[in-house]
Design a protein around this motif. Sequence first.
Motif, mmCIF file in Angstrom:
data_model
loop_
_atom_site.group_PDB
_atom_site.id
_atom_site.type_symbol
_atom_site.label_atom_id
_atom_site.label_comp_id
_atom_site.label_asym_id
_atom_site.label_seq_id
_atom_site.Cartn_x
_atom_site.Cartn_y
_atom_site.Cartn_z
ATOM 1 N N ARG A 10 0.842 -0.922 0.283
ATOM 2 C CA ARG A 10 0.187 0.159 0.236
ATOM 3 C C ARG A 10 0.998 0.808 -0.290
ATOM 4 O O ARG A 10 0.659 2.071 -0.651
ATOM 5 C CB ARG A 10 -1.065 -0.061 0.906
ATOM 6 N N PHE A 11 2.366 1.043 0.949
ATOM 7 C CA PHE A 11 3.328 2.526 0.915
ATOM 8 C C PHE A 11 3.357 3.074 -0.881
ATOM 9 O O PHE A 11 3.222 3.202 -0.653
ATOM 10 C CB PHE A 11 4.143 1.903 2.105
ATOM 11 N N LEU A 12 3.886 1.572 -0.995
ATOM 12 C CA LEU A 12 4.551 1.476 -3.064
ATOM 13 C C LEU A 12 3.573 2.242 -3.538
ATOM 14 O O LEU A 12 3.724 2.950 -4.326
ATOM 15 C CB LEU A 12 5.099 0.379 -2.854
ATOM 16 N N ALA A 13 2.343 1.577 -3.407
ATOM 17 C CA ALA A 13 1.193 1.852 -4.526
ATOM 18 C C ALA A 13 0.770 3.434 -4.087
ATOM 19 O O ALA A 13 0.486 4.605 -5.102
ATOM 20 C CB ALA A 13 -0.022 0.918 -3.932
ATOM 21 N N ILE A 14 0.854 4.155 -3.199
ATOM 22 C CA ILE A 14 0.850 5.454 -3.046
ATOM 23 C C ILE A 14 1.631 6.527 -3.470
ATOM 24 O O ILE A 14 1.138 7.412 -3.608
ATOM 25 C CB ILE A 14 -0.316 5.510 -1.266
ATOM 26 N N ILE A 15 3.189 6.139 -3.051
ATOM 27 C CA ILE A 15 3.953 6.614 -3.370
ATOM 28 C C ILE A 15 4.022 6.653 -5.103
ATOM 29 O O ILE A 15 4.067 7.717 -6.442
ATOM 30 C CB ILE A 15 5.379 6.382 -3.055
ATOM 31 N N ARG A 16 3.527 5.708 -5.936
ATOM 32 C CA ARG A 16 3.640 5.683 -7.290
ATOM 33 C C ARG A 16 2.681 6.054 -7.501
ATOM 34 O O ARG A 16 2.688 6.972 -8.444
ATOM 35 C CB ARG A 16 2.975 4.251 -7.512
ATOM 36 N N ALA A 297 11.113 16.641 -9.936
ATOM 37 C CA ALA A 297 11.821 15.885 -8.870
ATOM 38 C C ALA A 297 12.067 16.844 -7.670
ATOM 39 O O ALA A 297 11.546 16.600 -6.933
ATOM 40 C CB ALA A 297 13.697 15.257 -8.747
ATOM 41 N N ILE A 298 12.280 18.757 -8.193
ATOM 42 C CA ILE A 298 11.566 19.174 -7.025
ATOM 43 C C ILE A 298 9.851 19.762 -7.047
ATOM 44 O O ILE A 298 10.069 19.681 -5.962
ATOM 45 C CB ILE A 298 12.530 21.074 -8.064
ATOM 46 N N ARG A 299 9.176 19.747 -8.161
ATOM 47 C CA ARG A 299 7.640 19.342 -7.761
ATOM 48 C C ARG A 299 6.808 18.009 -6.790
ATOM 49 O O ARG A 299 6.217 18.594 -6.321
ATOM 50 C CB ARG A 299 6.985 19.375 -9.092
ATOM 51 N N VAL A 300 8.128 17.077 -7.091
ATOM 52 C CA VAL A 300 7.404 15.558 -6.408
ATOM 53 C C VAL A 300 7.947 16.107 -5.108
ATOM 54 O O VAL A 300 6.967 16.288 -4.016
ATOM 55 C CB VAL A 300 8.150 14.219 -6.952
ATOM 56 N N VAL A 301 8.852 16.712 -4.585
ATOM 57 C CA VAL A 301 9.516 16.693 -3.573
ATOM 58 C C VAL A 301 8.446 17.856 -2.405
ATOM 59 O O VAL A 301 7.584 17.745 -1.239
ATOM 60 C CB VAL A 301 11.005 17.329 -3.332
ATOM 61 N N LEU A 302 8.086 19.279 -3.841
ATOM 62 C CA LEU A 302 7.073 20.094 -2.819
ATOM 63 C C LEU A 302 5.850 18.973 -2.587
ATOM 64 O O LEU A 302 4.861 19.822 -1.698
ATOM 65 C CB LEU A 302 7.192 21.161 -4.157
ATOM 66 N N VAL A 303 5.358 18.730 -3.322
ATOM 67 C CA VAL A 303 3.817 17.886 -3.487
ATOM 68 C C VAL A 303 3.738 17.620 -2.359
ATOM 69 O O VAL A 303 2.954 17.032 -1.123
ATOM 70 C CB VAL A 303 3.652 17.390 -4.466
ATOM 71 N N PHE A 304 5.273 16.455 -1.977
ATOM 72 C CA PHE A 304 5.520 15.257 -0.930
ATOM 73 C C PHE A 304 5.204 16.650 0.644
ATOM 74 O O PHE A 304 4.637 16.247 1.650
ATOM 75 C CB PHE A 304 6.162 14.413 -0.737
ATOM 76 N N LEU A 305 6.085 17.457 0.354
ATOM 77 C CA LEU A 305 6.480 18.348 1.522
ATOM 78 C C LEU A 305 4.541 18.571 1.852
ATOM 79 O O LEU A 305 4.965 18.803 2.906
ATOM 80 C CB LEU A 305 7.829 19.347 1.405
ATOM 81 N N LEU A 306 3.749 19.507 1.060
ATOM 82 C CA LEU A 306 3.115 20.046 0.820
ATOM 83 C C LEU A 306 1.731 19.234 2.169
ATOM 84 O O LEU A 306 0.721 19.513 2.844
ATOM 85 C CB LEU A 306 2.210 20.812 -0.193
ATOM 86 N N VAL A 307 1.255 17.967 0.932
ATOM 87 C CA VAL A 307 0.738 17.509 1.303
ATOM 88 C C VAL A 307 1.042 16.569 3.153
ATOM 89 O O VAL A 307 0.460 16.160 3.684
ATOM 90 C CB VAL A 307 1.405 15.182 0.945
#
Length: 373
Positions: A10-16, A297-307
């Motif tokens: 589930r963890f990998l699925a959400i990350i994907r 990569a920067i956008r992915v990191v920003l999305v995860f930080l905001l989430v």
Amino acid sequence: MRNRYLDLLRFLAIIRVVVYHVTGWATLTLVFPAMSVMFALAGSLMAASLDRSGPSAVGRRLRRLLPSLWVVAAIFVPAMLLAGGLPVSWRLALWLFPITDPPANGWGALALSVIWYLRDYLWFVLVSPAALWLFRRAPLPTLLTPYVLLVVVELGFPGAPVVLRDFGLYFGAWLLGFAHHDGMLRRLSRRVLVAVAGLLATAGGAWILTHPGARGYDLNDIRIGNALWAAAFILIALGFAPSGAAWVDRNALLGRAVTVFNRRALTVYLWHMPFVVALTPLVDVVGWSHQDLLGLAIRVVLVFLLVGVVTMLVGWVEDVAARRPPELLPGRRRTRTPGPVVVPSPRTAAAETRVAAATEATSSAGATPVRVS
């Protein structure tokens, strides 16, 4: 005890899912058909809940599903009403119980497009008691039904309601979760399991190659190929599933991340897309493109930080819905409070001394000690 292997999936699925929505890389849908895997895991858990609680499991599952949606609705529905483009009507009640897509304005429809997952999940939960009953009496016909439905709808009724089309696409994965819970996949010989998975993957791959969608080989645009390919993936992922994955927790950081994403799965899923949409203008402002790996990569990191920020603020709703003590960040190891030290009374101490002395004397005499109750 939770199976950490399923938690890891589930963890990998959400990350994907999050990475795919930021990058748009179609290859990710082939490498890991995350949505079907999530439905399969949910089906396995639903079967376990029905075995444990009976039909009341439906209400419990809905209780855990809906509050996170209500938090999103409490913020975005007023915002869409104020922004305009969202008429006031009875359909707004669908934000409380989304048996079909709730209404949204233009930007809201894009930012909240992931609501379809909760819509399908809701329907699958509602039909699960009857579906599990049928599945255990006629496993193969029940399992084949959604796939037959998908082929009929896709080839003969392309304008069918989206809920019906999603039943054909994803309910088969849900039923494979039933099969996993009941041990059917584990009882199949490895040779048979691999052969069936290989046949499904071959058929699905052939369909995908010969029926590319608007975005090429993105499985989200190729429903029949998606269903077959995902079924093969699930058969391998769950058919060879270990009874546990203790190694996940040997690394403290990985174990904590897996726990957090599982306890906050709905929050992460519901909130990541609004941030993906909000950050998209950066592509024009900064000059990034979808071929710019650094920008992506920067956008992915920003999305995860905001989430992550939102998860800290409202993720505790999932704890309340599950009737767990609310936590700011799940997975913290609690230290046990030492119990009170019991000091024996003089009378008890004297009695214990006499018993010990009697036991020692008896043992030295070669007799059998007398039990003292």
